[in-house]
Design a protein around this motif. Structure first.
Motif, short mmCIF file in Angstrom:
data_model
loop_
_atom_site.label_atom_id
_atom_site.label_comp_id
_atom_site.label_asym_id
_atom_site.label_seq_id
_atom_site.Cartn_x
_atom_site.Cartn_y
_atom_site.Cartn_z
N ILE A 36 0.82 -1.21 0.00
CA ILE A 36 0.00 0.00 0.00
C ILE A 36 0.85 1.27 0.00
CG2 ILE A 36 -0.34 0.19 2.50
CD1 ILE A 36 -2.99 0.81 -0.23
N HIS A 37 2.09 1.17 0.48
CA HIS A 37 2.97 2.35 0.50
C HIS A 37 3.18 2.93 -0.90
CE1 HIS A 37 5.82 -0.86 -0.51
NE2 HIS A 37 6.55 0.09 -1.06
N GLU A 40 0.21 5.16 -1.45
CA GLU A 40 0.29 6.23 -0.45
C GLU A 40 1.31 7.29 -0.88
OE1 GLU A 40 -0.94 3.80 3.61
OE2 GLU A 40 1.17 3.95 3.05
N THR A 43 -0.14 9.29 -3.81
CA THR A 43 -1.25 10.12 -3.35
C THR A 43 -0.75 11.31 -2.55
OG1 THR A 43 -2.70 8.18 -3.27
CG2 THR A 43 -3.40 10.12 -2.03
N ASN A 70 -9.27 1.31 2.62
CA ASN A 70 -9.07 2.28 3.70
C ASN A 70 -8.33 3.53 3.21
OD1 ASN A 70 -10.38 0.67 5.56
ND2 ASN A 70 -8.49 -0.31 6.25
N HIS A 71 -7.36 3.34 2.34
CA HIS A 71 -6.64 4.47 1.76
C HIS A 71 -7.60 5.37 0.98
CE1 HIS A 71 -3.42 6.77 -0.04
NE2 HIS A 71 -4.01 6.58 -1.21
#
Length: 120
Positions: A36-37, A40, A43, A70-71
């Protein structure tokens, strides 16, 4: 004009670029707690450089769990957000979560809707 922003890992890749009055973040691969990083980082750069709405192009996502959901929900607190190319599982996760994340059939529909949201 803002330059494109990208990040990648062994499992995932994200590329953001301005398209008209919004940013499109294209995702490829698998998005979970380990990767997910990647999204992230991209973004964060978009949030830092612009106040425009953001559309996530999910057509090349092969797996996504609640880490990505969730992000997206967290980002919705800062910007109008839309999804394009969400598969059945992602659409179901969005629906079950009650998240206010509109899913559009294509980028043109997302651009039209999110640009209208920004009009006075």
């Amino acid at each position: 004009m803002h330059p494109s922003v990208w990040a990648s890992s062994s499992a995932a890749r994200a590329l953001a670029a301005p398209v008209g009055a919004l940013w499109v973040i294209r995702l490829w691969g698998e998005f979970d707690a380990e990767s997910i990083h990647v999204v992230e980082r991209v973004t964060y750069e978009v949030l830092r450089s612009s106040v425009a709405p953001v559309v996530f192009d999910l057509r090349q996502v092969t797996f996504a769990n609640t880490a990505l959901l969730n992000h997206l929900i967290a980002l919705r607190l800062h910007r109008p957000v839309g999804l394009v190319g969400a598969d059945r599982v992602m659409r179901l996760m969005v629906e079950v979560s009650g998240a206010a994340l509109p899913v559009f059939p294509d980028l043109a529909a997302a651009r039209s809707a999110l640009s209208a949201d920004e009009a006075p």
